[in-house]
Design a protein around this motif. Structure first.
Motif, PDB file in Angstrom:
ATOM      1  N   ILE A  94       0.841  -1.205   0.000  1.00 13.45           N
ATOM      2  CA  ILE A  94       0.000   0.000   0.000  1.00 13.45           C
ATOM      3  C   ILE A  94       0.874   1.252   0.000  1.00 13.45           C
ATOM      4  CG2 ILE A  94      -1.637   1.336   1.404  1.00 13.45           C
ATOM      5  CD1 ILE A  94      -2.898  -1.405   2.167  1.00 13.45           C
ATOM      6  N   GLY A  95       1.953   1.237   0.781  1.00 14.79           N
ATOM      7  CA  GLY A  95       2.880   2.373   0.775  1.00 14.79           C
ATOM      8  C   GLY A  95       3.541   2.558  -0.582  1.00 14.79           C
ATOM      9  N   ALA A  96       3.934   1.470  -1.225  1.00 19.02           N
ATOM     10  CA  ALA A  96       4.554   1.562  -2.551  1.00 19.02           C
ATOM     11  C   ALA A  96       3.562   2.104  -3.574  1.00 19.02           C
ATOM     12  CB  ALA A  96       5.080   0.190  -2.982  1.00 19.02           C
ATOM     13  N   LEU A  97       2.304   1.649  -3.507  1.00 17.65           N
ATOM     14  CA  LEU A  97       1.286   2.160  -4.427  1.00 17.65           C
ATOM     15  C   LEU A  97       1.011   3.645  -4.186  1.00 17.65           C
ATOM     16  CD1 LEU A  97      -1.222  -0.830  -4.502  1.00 17.65           C
ATOM     17  CD2 LEU A  97       0.330  -0.089  -6.316  1.00 17.65           C
ATOM     18  N   TYR A  98       1.006   4.046  -2.929  1.00 16.25           N
ATOM     19  CA  TYR A  98       0.797   5.464  -2.599  1.00 16.25           C
ATOM     20  C   TYR A  98       1.915   6.319  -3.184  1.00 16.25           C
ATOM     21  CZ  TYR A  98       0.559   9.748   0.119  1.00 16.25           C
ATOM     22  OH  TYR A  98       0.519  11.063   0.490  1.00 16.25           O
ATOM     23  N   PHE A  99       3.161   5.908  -2.992  1.00 17.20           N
ATOM     24  CA  PHE A  99       4.267   6.703  -3.524  1.00 17.20           C
ATOM     25  C   PHE A  99       4.320   6.645  -5.045  1.00 17.20           C
ATOM     26  CE2 PHE A  99       5.842   6.701   0.832  1.00 17.20           C
ATOM     27  CZ  PHE A  99       6.165   8.035   0.954  1.00 17.20           C
ATOM     28  N   MET A 100       3.888   5.536  -5.638  1.00 13.32           N
ATOM     29  CA  MET A 100       3.813   5.462  -7.091  1.00 13.32           C
ATOM     30  C   MET A 100       2.798   6.468  -7.619  1.00 13.32           C
ATOM     31  SD  MET A 100       4.872   3.850  -9.829  1.00 13.32           S
ATOM     32  CE  MET A 100       5.369   2.207  -9.442  1.00 13.32           C
ATOM     33  N   ARG A 101       1.674   6.584  -6.928  1.00 11.99           N
ATOM     34  CA  ARG A 101       0.647   7.555  -7.323  1.00 11.99           C
ATOM     35  C   ARG A 101       1.157   8.981  -7.155  1.00 11.99           C
ATOM     36  NH1 ARG A 101      -4.394   9.401  -4.404  1.00 11.99           N
ATOM     37  NH2 ARG A 101      -5.715  10.140  -6.074  1.00 11.99           N
ATOM     38  N   GLN A 102       1.884   9.236  -6.068  1.00 12.39           N
ATOM     39  CA  GLN A 102       2.450  10.566  -5.846  1.00 12.39           C
ATOM     40  C   GLN A 102       3.462  10.930  -6.932  1.00 12.39           C
ATOM     41  OE1 GLN A 102       1.752  12.936  -3.487  1.00 12.39           O
ATOM     42  NE2 GLN A 102       0.011  11.653  -2.962  1.00 12.39           N
ATOM     43  N   ILE A 103       4.271   9.964  -7.327  1.00 13.49           N
ATOM     44  CA  ILE A 103       5.289  10.230  -8.357  1.00 13.49           C
ATOM     45  C   ILE A 103       4.619  10.497  -9.702  1.00 13.49           C
ATOM     46  CG2 ILE A 103       7.103   9.094  -9.715  1.00 13.49           C
ATOM     47  CD1 ILE A 103       8.060   7.845  -7.076  1.00 13.49           C
ATOM     48  N   LEU A 104       3.567   9.743 -10.032  1.00 15.25           N
ATOM     49  CA  LEU A 104       2.883   9.954 -11.302  1.00 15.25           C
ATOM     50  C   LEU A 104       2.139  11.291 -11.327  1.00 15.25           C
ATOM     51  CD1 LEU A 104       1.504   6.378 -11.994  1.00 15.25           C
ATOM     52  CD2 LEU A 104       3.382   7.545 -13.152  1.00 15.25           C
ATOM     53  N   ALA A 105       1.629  11.731 -10.192  1.00 11.83           N
ATOM     54  CA  ALA A 105       0.900  13.004 -10.134  1.00 11.83           C
ATOM     55  C   ALA A 105       1.862  14.187 -10.149  1.00 11.83           C
ATOM     56  CB  ALA A 105       0.024  13.053  -8.888  1.00 11.83           C
ATOM     57  N   GLU A 106       2.943  14.080  -9.402  1.00 10.77           N
ATOM     58  CA  GLU A 106       3.909  15.182  -9.303  1.00 10.77           C
ATOM     59  C   GLU A 106       5.316  14.584  -9.236  1.00 10.77           C
ATOM     60  OE1 GLU A 106       4.969  18.502  -5.995  1.00 10.77           O
ATOM     61  OE2 GLU A 106       2.863  18.008  -6.256  1.00 10.77           O
ATOM     62  N   ILE A 137      13.451   7.270  -4.060  1.00 15.26           N
ATOM     63  CA  ILE A 137      14.265   6.434  -3.156  1.00 15.26           C
ATOM     64  C   ILE A 137      13.363   5.614  -2.246  1.00 15.26           C
ATOM     65  CG2 ILE A 137      15.909   6.509  -1.237  1.00 15.26           C
ATOM     66  CD1 ILE A 137      17.125   9.002  -2.621  1.00 15.26           C
ATOM     67  N   LEU A 138      12.348   6.239  -1.674  1.00 18.96           N
ATOM     68  CA  LEU A 138      11.428   5.524  -0.789  1.00 18.96           C
ATOM     69  C   LEU A 138      10.624   4.466  -1.550  1.00 18.96           C
ATOM     70  CD1 LEU A 138      10.725   5.434   2.158  1.00 18.96           C
ATOM     71  CD2 LEU A 138       8.944   7.093   1.753  1.00 18.96           C
ATOM     72  N   LEU A 139      10.232   4.789  -2.784  1.00 11.45           N
ATOM     73  CA  LEU A 139       9.507   3.807  -3.605  1.00 11.45           C
ATOM     74  C   LEU A 139      10.401   2.599  -3.900  1.00 11.45           C
ATOM     75  CD1 LEU A 139       7.072   2.944  -5.307  1.00 11.45           C
ATOM     76  CD2 LEU A 139       8.107   4.176  -7.209  1.00 11.45           C
ATOM     77  N   GLY A 140      11.652   2.837  -4.249  1.00  9.48           N
ATOM     78  CA  GLY A 140      12.585   1.733  -4.495  1.00  9.48           C
ATOM     79  C   GLY A 140      12.780   0.880  -3.264  1.00  9.48           C
ATOM     80  N   PHE A 141      12.936   1.527  -2.116  1.00  4.11           N
ATOM     81  CA  PHE A 141      13.101   0.787  -0.858  1.00  4.11           C
ATOM     82  C   PHE A 141      11.866  -0.068  -0.559  1.00  4.11           C
ATOM     83  CE2 PHE A 141      12.528   0.580   3.773  1.00  4.11           C
ATOM     84  CZ  PHE A 141      13.668  -0.145   4.098  1.00  4.11           C
ATOM     85  N   LEU A 142      10.683   0.508  -0.712  1.00  8.89           N
ATOM     86  CA  LEU A 142       9.454  -0.242  -0.439  1.00  8.89           C
ATOM     87  C   LEU A 142       9.273  -1.409  -1.417  1.00  8.89           C
ATOM     88  CD1 LEU A 142       6.924   2.566   0.497  1.00  8.89           C
ATOM     89  CD2 LEU A 142       7.817   0.781   1.982  1.00  8.89           C
ATOM     90  N   LEU A 143       9.658  -1.219  -2.679  1.00  8.61           N
ATOM     91  CA  LEU A 143       9.556  -2.319  -3.639  1.00  8.61           C
ATOM     92  C   LEU A 143      10.512  -3.459  -3.289  1.00  8.61           C
ATOM     93  CD1 LEU A 143       9.128  -0.400  -7.007  1.00  8.61           C
ATOM     94  CD2 LEU A 143       7.416  -1.712  -5.754  1.00  8.61           C
ATOM     95  N   VAL A 144      11.705  -3.134  -2.813  1.00 14.15           N
ATOM     96  CA  VAL A 144      12.649  -4.176  -2.385  1.00 14.15           C
ATOM     97  C   VAL A 144      12.101  -4.917  -1.165  1.00 14.15           C
ATOM     98  CG1 VAL A 144      14.941  -4.544  -1.381  1.00 14.15           C
ATOM     99  CG2 VAL A 144      14.691  -3.092  -3.378  1.00 14.15           C
ATOM    100  N   VAL A 145      11.560  -4.173  -0.202  1.00 15.08           N
ATOM    101  CA  VAL A 145      10.977  -4.795   0.995  1.00 15.08           C
ATOM    102  C   VAL A 145       9.809  -5.696   0.612  1.00 15.08           C
ATOM    103  CG1 VAL A 145       9.673  -4.304   3.115  1.00 15.08           C
ATOM    104  CG2 VAL A 145      11.754  -3.050   2.619  1.00 15.08           C
ATOM    105  N   CYS A 146       8.942  -5.238  -0.290  1.00 19.17           N
ATOM    106  CA  CYS A 146       7.805  -6.054  -0.740  1.00 19.17           C
ATOM    107  C   CYS A 146       8.288  -7.333  -1.416  1.00 19.17           C
ATOM    108  CB  CYS A 146       6.933  -5.270  -1.707  1.00 19.17           C
ATOM    109  SG  CYS A 146       6.049  -3.907  -0.974  1.00 19.17           S
TER     110      CYS A 146
END
Length: 147
Positions: A23-35, A43-52
């Motif tokens: 859910i955190g990775a999807l949230y940051f993915m949405r934030q990156i696509l919007a802005e 960096i946080l999205l990459g970290f969350l994807l590795v953790v997932c």
């Protein structure tokens, strides 16, 4: 017959942590696509994807069922579609590692087979750990590796 599987509370906690990470990775993915500004989001999205990825691997591919009966050890990985049946006589070595923490004791049992790898189980993640340990200690006492 002794059946050792992952405990339900372990599976539940890993699933909840994985879902929160997804859910955190999807949230940051949405934030990156919007802005798309802000390197820290990438960096946080990459970290969350590795953790997932690590948590999904732990949940799916390391799920194992250990059945012991009639001097045979059945190791079954349902998501890998792998099943192995080993005799106690084919057990090359086994070792119990004990780590004392503040309030609890973490125990890990490693069974090494002569021709087909090894299996690790722990008292905090697997059910029937004590029964497996007592059975292995009774049936193969000379194959124990001491530290």
């Amino acid at each position: 017959m002794i059946i050792s599987k992952p405990k339900r509370k372990t599976i539940f906690s890993l699933t909840v942590f994985t879902l929160v990470s997804v859910i955190g990775a999807l949230y940051f993915m949405r934030q990156i696509l919007a802005e798309p500004s802000g390197t820290w989001r990438y960096i946080l999205l990459g970290f969350l994807l590795v953790v997932c990825s690590i948590m999904l691997y732990k949940l799916i591919f390391n799920y194992k069922v250990l059945k012991i009966s009639y001097d045979q050890i059945h190791v079954y990985y349902p998501f890998r579609f792998f099943k192995s049946v080993q005799e106690i006589s084919e057990l090359g070595a086994w070792q119990e590692t004990i780590i004392n923490t503040n309030k609890t004791e973490y125990k890990q049992l490693k069974l090494v087979f002569m021709n087909k790898g090894y299996v690790k189980i722990s008292n905090q993640e697997n059910s029937e750990y004590d029964k497996v340990y007592k059975y292995i200690k009774k049936k193969a006492p000379k194959k124990e590796v001491k530290e």
